[in-house]
Design a protein around this motif. Structure first.
Motif, mmCIF file in Angstrom:
data_model
loop_
_atom_site.group_PDB
_atom_site.id
_atom_site.type_symbol
_atom_site.label_atom_id
_atom_site.label_comp_id
_atom_site.label_asym_id
_atom_site.label_seq_id
_atom_site.Cartn_x
_atom_site.Cartn_y
_atom_site.Cartn_z
ATOM 1 N N GLY A 195 1.061 -1.463 -0.388
ATOM 2 C CA GLY A 195 0.032 0.005 -0.573
ATOM 3 C C GLY A 195 0.091 1.360 -0.223
ATOM 4 O O GLY A 195 0.470 2.672 0.722
ATOM 5 N N LYS B 187 -12.796 0.281 13.761
ATOM 6 C CA LYS B 187 -12.095 1.047 12.377
ATOM 7 C C LYS B 187 -12.317 1.948 13.178
ATOM 8 O O LYS B 187 -12.156 3.288 13.638
ATOM 9 C CB LYS B 187 -12.387 0.614 11.410
ATOM 10 N N ASP C 43 -17.434 -6.132 0.970
ATOM 11 C CA ASP C 43 -16.746 -6.237 1.881
ATOM 12 C C ASP C 43 -16.595 -6.219 3.209
ATOM 13 O O ASP C 43 -16.726 -4.582 3.382
ATOM 14 C CB ASP C 43 -15.202 -5.839 1.406
ATOM 15 N N ASN D 286 -15.217 -5.732 5.794
ATOM 16 C CA ASN D 286 -13.203 -4.700 5.698
ATOM 17 C C ASN D 286 -13.634 -3.789 5.670
ATOM 18 O O ASN D 286 -12.720 -2.967 5.461
ATOM 19 C CB ASN D 286 -12.609 -5.805 5.374
ATOM 20 N N PHE D 287 -14.368 -3.263 4.541
ATOM 21 C CA PHE D 287 -14.097 -1.455 3.840
ATOM 22 C C PHE D 287 -15.648 -1.260 4.418
ATOM 23 O O PHE D 287 -16.199 -1.833 3.730
ATOM 24 C CB PHE D 287 -13.857 -2.226 2.397
ATOM 25 N N GLU E 253 -7.104 1.807 -0.354
ATOM 26 C CA GLU E 253 -6.813 0.296 -0.327
ATOM 27 C C GLU E 253 -6.541 -0.198 0.632
ATOM 28 O O GLU E 253 -5.679 0.637 1.672
ATOM 29 C CB GLU E 253 -5.252 0.590 -2.026
ATOM 30 N N LYS E 254 -5.939 -1.474 0.654
ATOM 31 C CA LYS E 254 -4.995 -1.445 2.114
ATOM 32 C C LYS E 254 -4.091 -1.693 2.465
ATOM 33 O O LYS E 254 -2.783 -1.619 1.099
ATOM 34 C CB LYS E 254 -4.847 -3.640 1.739
ATOM 35 N N ILE F 282 -0.863 -2.480 4.526
ATOM 36 C CA ILE F 282 0.283 -3.567 5.294
ATOM 37 C C ILE F 282 1.179 -3.177 6.137
ATOM 38 O O ILE F 282 2.112 -2.749 5.328
ATOM 39 C CB ILE F 282 0.113 -4.963 4.948
ATOM 40 N N GLU G 75 -2.235 -5.344 9.163
ATOM 41 C CA GLU G 75 -3.267 -4.169 8.289
ATOM 42 C C GLU G 75 -3.848 -2.847 9.493
ATOM 43 O O GLU G 75 -4.041 -2.438 10.508
ATOM 44 C CB GLU G 75 -4.960 -4.495 8.332
#
Length: 959
Positions: A199, A262, A303, A305-306, A434-435, A437, A443
């Motif tokens: 990322g 989050k 998703d 997670n998003f 975008e992810k 890490i 993450e």
RNA sequence: GCGGGGGUAGCCAAGCCUGGUCAAAGGCGCAGGGCUUAGGACCCUGUCCCAUAGGGGUUCGUGGGUUCAAAUCCCACCCCCCGCACCA
């Protein structure tokens, strides 16, 4: 550490310069001052060729200005502020093998010192000690009495920074606020670009949360396109993940569990209870603004997670959503399980945006065109991007969008967002597009840092002042000015404090440390007085706010301040005077990477703090060094520390190779081959100097005036280039330009050098001194000169020695030689004798006519010439056209560098010029030369070559 | 995406702003010759194609255009590099 240059004289001159203190600069009202500096470097490693390039340019310019008679201040310091060294120490502590290896193998740290490297302060101190030696070894002409390093580990640097920040705050340039950062929950710190496994370049984006009323709570759907709310048909959630009811700043949101977690980094969040997707699916929530109930449906495209794990569906304009509808329709099992068949059948895309190139339903078109059948098809990403961008730039809201109808999409987007928030039906959330890490493998999320201090670079008035000043500054190369202006426009507030690392504590909030880019904006001012504490003329603790206010701003009563801190008021006055003597900075030289940050901040801070007449005058920017065509990096294994380059080639070769590699914004490319070649060239130069030193010069030679004239021209050009910081051109001319003149000269005079030749060499040495100072000093002493060439007077061109005719005469000889050669080359047979025919006297009229035509810009109208030839010599009718063309061609090339009167004057002396060079030509070409005039009686000319002779272009016959 | 820079002969790299001196500086590499005991260094010559007289042809990312004339000016396109916020 010590550095041994393979060039034996380099060390000697460093020592002599230092002993003679020629680079120490004190105020001297009798001379114009010149303050030049380069950004100090971060002490987390050895200086490398990249530093070397920028610093050599700075030093060359400092030396140039010094020789021009300026009182030059070129100071030095070291940057210790920052978090990176702490990171290195931390990794070393944790036993990171790669960092150990890098330190030992690339940076050359002795293994036994490694355990001390777990202390960041030791690391910066270690590199400072090492790099100081390198700076000296490179020959940088530094006034070392003014040296310092940053952070509160230094006795007075922090005093200066604290004074700066208090002043900024007093003037309203500091603000407090909140600020989103990419955050690693495990490391508990912000994750910079180079600390990321995945990322790179990703930064937080602000999403809009569109709130769909659902009982006493809201389903919070995250989107970048709030304007599409008018086309909503349903809500998607992921049927296989856990949702929660959470209280966010007092309001109840339903979001995915992960989203709630989050949000905790950004907001006050309390998770109230778990919510099963099955409790939501098939029910209705109310869309804001349009007040329409829409069904909640399951989709794999979501998703969890998003974003929030809740998506509102706009199938007309979002390919994912349309694909979701198709996928759900064909998923019998799901329809049956949730009893959704009827609801789903009724869903029809609602068109709300008109966009050229598409019909009413862009998303439908794209999905069908690509034949997409599932809502997890990877091509949906691309389709989404295409439509997103197209609609953003060219889309217009349709009639069904209420007050937004007719508005452009980009405009509607902001308006809808504002409206939603105003009505309490919208919210925002920071998310990573975008992810990301972290290097630790975790993450990352977006965290809002509270109570962050900012420098208010977004302030329009501040920006305006900076821009106005930028227009007046000297900026090299010129195109950087526009770049700066763009940066100023684009600049936002700058988070100027950190919690970790080395630095200076924020005076009014010592929880915080002033961040590295923010504590390095004003320090050139400190150079003007740092010698006072360094030489113990004032104690660090006596540099109080009052004292600094007086010295830098002229504030307060000096007698009273002096009494209060216990120093002599005259000393404070002297410091104030010295500051005012040196300031402003005349030139700051840096690599281009610092344009959008450091250099811009530098101007901003000066503008904020000092009087207008003390704002920076000039900035020079250069490219970044590549190694053998590739970007230099430790991981690539092509990292070259300066100490290594010096050990291999010596300082002058390193300087020279770098300088010759590029200028302006181009990136210089370091090539070993060039360095080796440069080494030879420098040796060659010294060989010439030695030869001259031991030779007995003759009184006068035939090409003296040519040599002197060339020299004046070179001086003129080199000076002109240097003034514009064109270091490559200037050095190239100084080294190779003069060399090629010298070669021609020695060739012509056959080794008997005149006094003028010796004078040429002396001037040559001076012209090289800014670039390769060691070699220049050595050469100077070889010639038996006393003193340092480093402080000799820079040559100025002497107009009276410029002799265009001498140059033209010599050029004719060169041209004749080339012509003869090229004929030999064509006939491929070596002749025994060359006959040169100088054009007949009447042809000079032709020359004059040609000159006039060209002067009038009528070079193509050679009809006049032809007519003139025929009328003067009717027998030449057949050749007239050809002669005219040749004459025009020849003159048009000469007229660029010579004046018409030069041409006619030399045309009258052609015969004598060639005759005097006949022996030279014979020895060069190995054939006998006979020089004749076309007018001679009984001329030997079997092939009638004299016919084609023209003024300044003789006829040639070889046999 | 936004902003900045750039694409020139085998390679590196000038020239471009201020059209004509441009087959295009300079360096490297390569070839021939000289010097030298030899090597290195140094000096001279050549190095797009054709040419037994200083000439001609085709070139400067691609395609158009302006001009008597374009590597240089204008337009479109392709490709490469760099920066983009906490990293120094």
């Amino acid at each position: 550490m010590e550095i041994r240059s393979p060039i034996d004289y380099e060390e000697k001159w460093v020592k002599r310069w230092r002993e003679a203190r020629i680079f120490e600069a004190d105020p001297d009202p009798s001379r114009p001052k010149y303050f030049i500096c380069v950004p100090y470097s971060y002490q987390n490693g050895p200086l490398h060729l990249g530093h070397g390039f920028t610093y050599t340019r700075g030093d060359a310019y400092a030396r140039f200005k010094r020789m021009q008679g300026y009182n030059v201040l070129f100071p030095w310091a070291w940057h210790w502020t920052g978090e990176a060294v702490a990171g290195t120490s931390e990794r070393l502590k944790r036993g990171d093998e790669s960092i150990r290896r890098m330190l030992i193998e690339i940076d050359g740290v002795p293994e036994e010192l490694l355990e001390k490297f777990t202390d960041p302060a030791f690391v910066t101190r270690y590199y400072t000690e090492e790099n100081r030696i390198v700076v000296d070894a490179m020959g940088f002409s530094v006034d070392w009495r003014r040296e310092f390093y940053t952070t509160d580990l230094h006795p007075y640097y922090s005093k200066f920074i604290q004074w700066q920040f208090i002043t900024l705050k007093k003037r309203g340039y500091v603000a407090i606020g909140r600020h989103p950062v990419v955050w690693c929950p495990r490391c508990k710190s912000a994750t910079g670009d180079h600390d990321r496994l995945v990322g790179e370049g990703v930064s937080p984006e602000e999403f809009v949360l569109v709130l769909f009323k659902f009982g006493d709570a809201y389903l919070a759907a995250a989107t970048l396109r709030p304007e599409t709310i008018f086309g909503v048909t349903n809500i998607w959630i992921n049927p296989n993940h856990e949702y929660v009811l959470a209280e966010v700043d007092g309001r109840k949101y339903i979001v995915s569990k992960r989203a709630a977690e989050k949000l905790m980094e950004q907001r006050k969040v309390k998770i109230l209870e778990s919510v099963r997707p099955d409790d939501l699916i098939g029910k209705y929530a109310e869309a804001p603004l349009i007040g329409k109930p829409v069904p909640i449906l399951p989709a794999d495209l979501v998703d969890p997670n998003f974003g929030t794990g809740v998506v509102y569906s706009v199938p007309a304009h979002a390919p994912y959503d349309y694909a979701g509808v198709i996928a759900l329709r064909s998923n019998e099992e799901r329809l049956r399980r949730y009893g959704l068949k009827e609801i789903v059948e009724k869903i029809e895309p609602i068109s709300i945006i008109r966009v050229p190139g598409y019909g009413d339903y862009p998303a439908v078109e794209e999905v069908e065109r690509l034949g997409i059948k599932t809502d997890t098809d990877p091509r949906l990403e691309e389709a989404t991007k295409t439509i997103y961008s197209k609609e953003f730039h060219e889309g217009v809201m349709k009639e069904n969008c209420g007050e937004y109808s007719g508005m452009g999409v980009n405009e509607a987007r902001d308006s809808v967002k504002a409206k939603l928030i105003e009505l309490g039906l919208g919210d925002t959330m920071w998310e990573l597009p975008e992810k990301v890490i972290c290097r630790c493998g975790t993450e990352n999320v977006v965290k809002i840092v509270e109570n962050q201090w900012f420098l208010r670079y977004s302030d329009p008035e501040w920006k305006e002042k900076v821009k106005k000043h930028l227009m007046r500054m000297e900026i090299y190369p010129e195109e950087v000015r526009q770049w700066f202006l763009n940066v100023v426009d684009w600049l936002r507030d700058w988070a100027c404090t950190r919690k970790t690392g080395l630095g200076t504590k924020l005076p009014w909030d010592p929880e915080w440390i002033v961040e590295t880019l923010s504590d390095s904006t004003l320090y050139p001012a400190l150079y003007t007085i740092s010698k006072y504490p360094n030489l113990n003329l004032i104690k660090p603790e006596q540099l109080t706010l009052d004292v600094l206010n007086y010295v830098f701003l002229g504030l307060g009563d000096v007698e009273e301040i002096a009494r209060k801190v216990g120093v002599d008021a005259d000393l404070l006055r002297k410091m104030r005077e010295e500051f005012l003597y040196w300031y402003p900075v005349d030139m700051r030289i840096s690599a281009k990477e610092l344009v959008p940050n450091h250099l811009t901040f530098y101007i901003f801070n000066h503008v904020a703090i000092f009087d207008e007449k003390l704002w920076p005058r000039g900035i020079g920017v250069n490219g970044m060094v590549n190694i053998e065509g590739e970007k230099m990096s430790k991981s690539k294994g092509n990292f070259i520390p300066l100490k290594e380059a010096i050990r291999r080639y010596g300082a002058d070769v390193t300087r020279a190779t770098l300088l010759l590699a590029a200028e302006d914004l181009d990136d210089p490319d370091w090539r070993e081959r060039n360095a080796i070649e440069m080494k030879n060239m420098i040796n060659q130069f010294l060989r010439i100097v030695r030869e001259i030193a031991s030779a007995k010069p003759i009184e006068k030679s035939a090409v003296d005036s040519w040599l002197m004239s060339r020299l004046q021209r070179r001086i003129e050009n080199i000076t002109k280039w240097m003034e514009k910081l064109k270091t490559r051109k200037a050095f190239h001319d100084a080294l190779y330009g003069l060399y090629s003149d010298w070669r021609w000269y020695t060739r012509r005079v056959g080794g008997s050098i005149s006094k003028v030749g010796r004078e040429f060499i002396e001037t040559w040495i001076k012209l090289l001194a800014p670039f390769i100072p060691f070699t220049a000093e050595e050469a100077w002493s070889i010639l038996g000169k006393s003193g340092f060439v480093s402080v000799e007077k820079w040559p100025t061109p002497r107009k009276e020695l410029m002799d265009a005719e001498a140059e033209l005469a010599e050029e004719l000889i060169m041209r004749l030689m080339e012509d003869v050669r090229s004929i030999i080359n064509v006939v491929k047979e070596k002749p025994r004798k060359a006959y040169v025919y100088v054009a007949s006297g009447w042809k000079r009229g032709l020359l004059e006519k040609a000159i006039n035509l060209l002067k009038e810009g009528r070079g193509r109208e050679m009809g006049e010439l032809i007519k003139w030839i025929i009328s003067s010599k009717p027998e030449l009718k057949r050749h007239a056209a050809n002669l005219a063309k040749l004459q025009i061609e020849n003159v048009s090339s000469l007229i660029q560098s010579y004046r018409p009167e030069n041409l006619t004057a030399i045309a009258g002396r052609e015969l004598e010029i060639y005759k005097s060079a006949a022996d030279f030509l014979t020895s060069e070409l190995g054939i006998e030369f006979e020089i004749h005039s076309e007018d001679e009686e009984g001329l030997y000319d079997p092939k009638r070559k004299a016919l084609s002779a023209l003024p300044l272009r003789p006829g040639i016959y070889l046999e």
